[in-house]
Design a protein around this motif. Structure first.
Motif, PDB file in Angstrom:
ATOM      1  N   THR A   1      43.402  41.991  44.584  1.00  0.00           N
ATOM      2  CA  THR A   1      43.111  40.632  44.312  1.00  0.00           C
ATOM      3  C   THR A   1      43.631  40.178  42.751  1.00  0.00           C
ATOM      4  N   GLY A   2      44.064  38.959  42.551  1.00  0.00           N
ATOM      5  CA  GLY A   2      44.386  38.766  41.210  1.00  0.00           C
ATOM      6  C   GLY A   2      45.414  39.751  40.687  1.00  0.00           C
ATOM      7  N   ALA A   3      46.456  39.905  41.462  1.00  0.00           N
ATOM      8  CA  ALA A   3      47.420  40.816  41.185  1.00  0.00           C
ATOM      9  C   ALA A   3      48.841  40.175  40.378  1.00  0.00           C
ATOM     10  N   ASP A   4      48.401  39.083  39.948  1.00  0.00           N
ATOM     11  CA  ASP A   4      49.822  38.586  39.303  1.00  0.00           C
ATOM     12  C   ASP A   4      49.979  38.829  37.932  1.00  0.00           C
ATOM     13  N   ARG A   5      48.890  39.098  37.202  1.00  0.00           N
ATOM     14  CA  ARG A   5      49.137  39.503  35.746  1.00  0.00           C
ATOM     15  C   ARG A   5      47.965  40.427  35.556  1.00  0.00           C
ATOM     16  N   GLY A   6      48.027  41.006  34.043  1.00  0.00           N
ATOM     17  CA  GLY A   6      46.718  41.727  33.632  1.00  0.00           C
ATOM     18  C   GLY A   6      46.419  42.970  34.230  1.00  0.00           C
ATOM     19  N   VAL A   7      45.284  43.099  34.418  1.00  0.00           N
ATOM     20  CA  VAL A   7      44.860  44.537  35.120  1.00  0.00           C
ATOM     21  C   VAL A   7      45.054  44.553  36.649  1.00  0.00           C
ATOM     22  N   GLY A   8      45.044  43.486  37.190  1.00  0.00           N
ATOM     23  CA  GLY A   8      45.383  43.309  38.779  1.00  0.00           C
ATOM     24  C   GLY A   8      46.927  44.243  38.891  1.00  0.00           C
TER      25      GLY A   8
ATOM     26  N   GLN B   1      48.163  36.837  45.315  1.00  0.00           N
ATOM     27  CA  GLN B   1      48.772  36.013  44.092  1.00  0.00           C
ATOM     28  C   GLN B   1      48.149  34.776  43.788  1.00  0.00           C
ATOM     29  N   PHE B   2      47.399  34.203  42.792  1.00  0.00           N
ATOM     30  CA  PHE B   2      46.816  33.030  42.648  1.00  0.00           C
ATOM     31  C   PHE B   2      47.799  32.317  42.010  1.00  0.00           C
ATOM     32  N   ALA B   3      48.600  32.848  41.227  1.00  0.00           N
ATOM     33  CA  ALA B   3      49.583  31.879  40.409  1.00  0.00           C
ATOM     34  C   ALA B   3      50.916  31.595  41.465  1.00  0.00           C
ATOM     35  N   GLU B   4      51.710  30.546  40.741  1.00  0.00           N
ATOM     36  CA  GLU B   4      52.801  30.261  41.774  1.00  0.00           C
ATOM     37  C   GLU B   4      53.548  31.529  42.185  1.00  0.00           C
TER      38      GLU B   4
ATOM     39  N   PRO C   1      49.888  34.835  48.971  1.00  0.00           N
ATOM     40  CA  PRO C   1      49.092  33.682  48.047  1.00  0.00           C
ATOM     41  C   PRO C   1      47.823  33.777  48.517  1.00  0.00           C
ATOM     42  N   LEU C   2      46.705  33.808  47.522  1.00  0.00           N
ATOM     43  CA  LEU C   2      45.444  34.076  47.632  1.00  0.00           C
ATOM     44  C   LEU C   2      44.495  33.235  46.581  1.00  0.00           C
ATOM     45  N   ASP C   3      43.596  32.388  47.189  1.00  0.00           N
ATOM     46  CA  ASP C   3      42.449  31.892  46.212  1.00  0.00           C
ATOM     47  C   ASP C   3      41.174  32.275  47.046  1.00  0.00           C
ATOM     48  N   ILE C   4      40.702  33.354  46.246  1.00  0.00           N
ATOM     49  CA  ILE C   4      39.343  33.792  46.791  1.00  0.00           C
ATOM     50  C   ILE C   4      38.305  32.976  46.645  1.00  0.00           C
ATOM     51  N   ASP C   5      38.246  32.004  46.043  1.00  0.00           N
ATOM     52  CA  ASP C   5      37.178  30.866  46.350  1.00  0.00           C
ATOM     53  C   ASP C   5      37.594  29.925  47.327  1.00  0.00           C
TER      54      ASP C   5
ATOM     55  N   ASN D   1      38.615  44.220  44.162  1.00  0.00           N
ATOM     56  CA  ASN D   1      38.326  42.844  43.692  1.00  0.00           C
ATOM     57  C   ASN D   1      38.433  42.742  42.517  1.00  0.00           C
ATOM     58  N   ASN D   2      39.655  42.350  42.006  1.00  0.00           N
ATOM     59  CA  ASN D   2      39.978  42.276  40.455  1.00  0.00           C
ATOM     60  C   ASN D   2      40.115  40.905  40.024  1.00  0.00           C
ATOM     61  N   GLY D   3      40.384  39.683  41.057  1.00  0.00           N
ATOM     62  CA  GLY D   3      40.603  38.520  40.511  1.00  0.00           C
ATOM     63  C   GLY D   3      39.251  37.958  40.107  1.00  0.00           C
ATOM     64  N   ALA D   4      39.475  37.017  38.850  1.00  0.00           N
ATOM     65  CA  ALA D   4      38.276  36.614  38.399  1.00  0.00           C
ATOM     66  C   ALA D   4      38.820  35.507  37.255  1.00  0.00           C
ATOM     67  N   ILE D   5      37.785  35.072  36.984  1.00  0.00           N
ATOM     68  CA  ILE D   5      37.862  33.921  35.812  1.00  0.00           C
ATOM     69  C   ILE D   5      36.939  34.182  34.687  1.00  0.00           C
TER      70      ILE D   5
ATOM     71  N   ASN E   1      34.822  46.899  42.994  1.00  0.00           N
ATOM     72  CA  ASN E   1      34.523  45.701  42.382  1.00  0.00           C
ATOM     73  C   ASN E   1      34.898  45.844  40.810  1.00  0.00           C
ATOM     74  N   ILE E   2      35.931  45.160  40.316  1.00  0.00           N
ATOM     75  CA  ILE E   2      36.128  45.288  38.805  1.00  0.00           C
ATOM     76  C   ILE E   2      35.026  44.548  38.066  1.00  0.00           C
ATOM     77  N   SER E   3      34.169  45.207  37.376  1.00  0.00           N
ATOM     78  CA  SER E   3      33.134  44.128  36.504  1.00  0.00           C
ATOM     79  C   SER E   3      33.684  44.399  35.002  1.00  0.00           C
ATOM     80  N   SER E   4      32.482  44.349  34.477  1.00  0.00           N
ATOM     81  CA  SER E   4      32.656  44.334  32.769  1.00  0.00           C
ATOM     82  C   SER E   4      31.428  44.975  32.189  1.00  0.00           C
ATOM     83  N   GLU E   5      31.504  45.628  31.080  1.00  0.00           N
ATOM     84  CA  GLU E   5      30.651  46.266  30.295  1.00  0.00           C
ATOM     85  C   GLU E   5      29.539  44.949  30.061  1.00  0.00           C
TER      86      GLU E   5
HETATM   87  N1  LIG Z   1      40.761  42.113  30.044  1.00  0.00           N
HETATM   88  C1  LIG Z   1      39.357  42.714  29.693  1.00  0.00           C
HETATM   89  O1  LIG Z   1      39.208  42.927  28.711  1.00  0.00           O
HETATM   90  C2  LIG Z   1      38.484  42.702  30.925  1.00  0.00           C
HETATM   91  C3  LIG Z   1      37.105  43.026  30.237  1.00  0.00           C
HETATM   92  C4  LIG Z   1      36.065  43.266  31.259  1.00  0.00           C
HETATM   93  C5  LIG Z   1      36.379  42.766  32.304  1.00  0.00           C
HETATM   94  N2  LIG Z   1      37.623  42.491  32.733  1.00  0.00           N
HETATM   95  C6  LIG Z   1      37.830  42.194  34.453  1.00  0.00           C
HETATM   96  O2  LIG Z   1      38.958  42.795  35.002  1.00  0.00           O
HETATM   97  C7  LIG Z   1      39.563  42.043  35.875  1.00  0.00           C
HETATM   98  C8  LIG Z   1      40.937  41.710  35.493  1.00  0.00           C
HETATM   99  O3  LIG Z   1      40.958  41.088  34.214  1.00  0.00           O
HETATM  100  P1  LIG Z   1      42.176  40.590  33.317  1.00  0.00           P
HETATM  101  O4  LIG Z   1      42.079  40.891  31.903  1.00  0.00           O
HETATM  102  O5  LIG Z   1      43.482  41.343  33.919  1.00  0.00           O
HETATM  103  O6  LIG Z   1      42.247  39.198  33.713  1.00  0.00           O
HETATM  104  P2  LIG Z   1      43.480  37.886  33.938  1.00  0.00           P
HETATM  105  O7  LIG Z   1      44.361  38.585  33.177  1.00  0.00           O
HETATM  106  O8  LIG Z   1      42.979  36.756  33.481  1.00  0.00           O
HETATM  107  O9  LIG Z   1      43.768  38.157  35.521  1.00  0.00           O
HETATM  108  C9  LIG Z   1      42.895  37.882  36.540  1.00  0.00           C
HETATM  109  C10 LIG Z   1      43.629  37.394  37.557  1.00  0.00           C
HETATM  110  O10 LIG Z   1      42.889  36.864  38.667  1.00  0.00           O
HETATM  111  C11 LIG Z   1      43.652  35.585  39.037  1.00  0.00           C
HETATM  112  N3  LIG Z   1      42.595  34.590  39.504  1.00  0.00           N
HETATM  113  C12 LIG Z   1      42.027  33.748  38.914  1.00  0.00           C
HETATM  114  N4  LIG Z   1      41.423  32.968  39.670  1.00  0.00           N
HETATM  115  C13 LIG Z   1      41.479  33.288  41.129  1.00  0.00           C
HETATM  116  C14 LIG Z   1      41.055  33.010  42.438  1.00  0.00           C
HETATM  117  N5  LIG Z   1      40.322  31.963  42.560  1.00  0.00           N
HETATM  118  N6  LIG Z   1      41.425  33.635  43.406  1.00  0.00           N
HETATM  119  C15 LIG Z   1      42.237  34.588  43.138  1.00  0.00           C
HETATM  120  N7  LIG Z   1      42.795  34.928  42.101  1.00  0.00           N
HETATM  121  C16 LIG Z   1      42.261  34.451  41.049  1.00  0.00           C
HETATM  122  C17 LIG Z   1      44.320  35.249  37.962  1.00  0.00           C
HETATM  123  O11 LIG Z   1      45.472  34.351  38.416  1.00  0.00           O
HETATM  124  P3  LIG Z   1      46.107  33.482  37.189  1.00  0.00           P
HETATM  125  O12 LIG Z   1      47.070  34.473  36.694  1.00  0.00           O
HETATM  126  O13 LIG Z   1      46.938  32.471  38.246  1.00  0.00           O
HETATM  127  O14 LIG Z   1      45.183  32.719  36.497  1.00  0.00           O
HETATM  128  C18 LIG Z   1      45.012  36.385  37.459  1.00  0.00           C
HETATM  129  O15 LIG Z   1      46.160  37.026  38.234  1.00  0.00           O
HETATM  130  C19 LIG Z   1      38.634  40.737  35.934  1.00  0.00           C
HETATM  131  O16 LIG Z   1      37.674  41.155  37.157  1.00  0.00           O
HETATM  132  C20 LIG Z   1      38.044  40.790  34.709  1.00  0.00           C
HETATM  133  O17 LIG Z   1      36.668  40.316  34.782  1.00  0.00           O
HETATM  134  C21 LIG Z   1      38.474  42.413  32.175  1.00  0.00           C
END
Ligand SMILES: NC(=O)c1ccc[n+]([C@@H]2O[C@H](COP(=O)([O-])OP(=O)(O)OC[C@H]3O[C@@H](n4cnc5c(N)ncnc54)[C@H](OP(=O)(O)O)[C@@H]3O)[C@@H](O)[C@H]2O)c1
Length: 161
Positions: free
Chosen positions: A7-14, A32-35, A55-59, A83-87, A136-140
């Motif tokens: 989930t949340g695979a359009d950028r970042g860690v996902g 993919q939550f984004a366009e 296309p996926l909004d986990i909320d 489960n990576n998608g988060a805000i 489940n991706i969490s955080s420290e």
């Molecule tokens: N990066 C860090 O330093 C860090 C540290 C601790 C934990 N984490 C955890 O690692 C994971 C990934 O972090 P990240 O830094 O890669 O975050 P990110 O760049 O903000 O990516 C999060 C992804 O989740 C998507 N998303 C947001 N709302 C959503 C929804 N309602 N349904 C489905 N997808 C949704 C975002 O979509 P959009 O691109 O459209 O917004 C984005 O693709 C998260 O679970 C975060 O809590 C990250």
């Protein structure tokens, strides 16, 4: 073929996880939550038939149901759900600020209930696999034992001076 859902695979860690799983030969469902478009479209070109962008909004229960229906059209087995998608929400506010409870409610719904909704919806295909793996991706910052912080206390002390 092994199947993964990220989930949340359009950028970042996902996005990085989706790419890594594709490179290891798995079939990947990428939420993919984004366009549409972006990096996932480029990955689709590179990995052809092994990446299904959904296309996926986990909320959103309907969005999750549609995503699960898309999976079941392809496989009855999911080996790994990530489960990576988060805000984040506002991570600067302290107890002394006017807190945005609506935003906090949204963060809880997406990060906690969204992951649970995905796990609940895919539990059948997950139990059909040999690995039965939900990550489940969490955080420290979410750890009881390792979330030592000084920032909030410092900000509060500085304001009192
Ligand atoms: N990066 C860090 O330093 C860090 C540290 C601790 C934990 N984490 C955890 O690692 C994971 C990934 O972090 P990240 O830094 O890669 O975050 P990110 O760049 O903000 O990516 C999060 C992804 O989740 C998507 N998303 C947001 N709302 C959503 C929804 N309602 N349904 C489905 N997808 C949704 C975002 O979509 P959009 O691109 O459209 O917004 C984005 O693709 C998260 O679970 C975060 O809590 C990250």
């Amino acid at each position: 073929m092994r199947y993964a859902f990220v989930t949340g695979a359009d950028r970042g860690v996902g996005l990085g996880l989706a790419k890594g799983l594709l490179e290891r030969g798995l079939y990947v469902f990428a939420g993919q939550f984004a366009e549409a478009g972006g990096e996932l479209a480029r990955l689709e070109e590179a990995f052809g038939g092994r990446l299904k962008v959904i296309p996926l909004d986990i909320d959103n229960a309907e969005s999750v149901s549609k995503a699960i229906a898309a999976v079941s059209g392809i496989t009855d087995r999911v080996d790994i759900l990530i489960n990576n998608g988060a805000i984040l929400g506002d991570i600067e506010a302290t107890i002394e600020d006017g807190l945005d409870f609506e935003e906090m409610d949204k963060v809880f719904r997406v990060n906690a209930l969204g992951s649970l909704r995905m796990s609940n919806g895919l539990i059948g295909p997950i139990l059909n696999s040999d690995s039965k793996l939900i990550v489940n991706i969490s955080s420290e910052a979410g750890s009881i034992g390792s979330c030592w912080r000084t920032a909030c206390m410092l900000i509060a002390c500085q304001r009192r001076r």
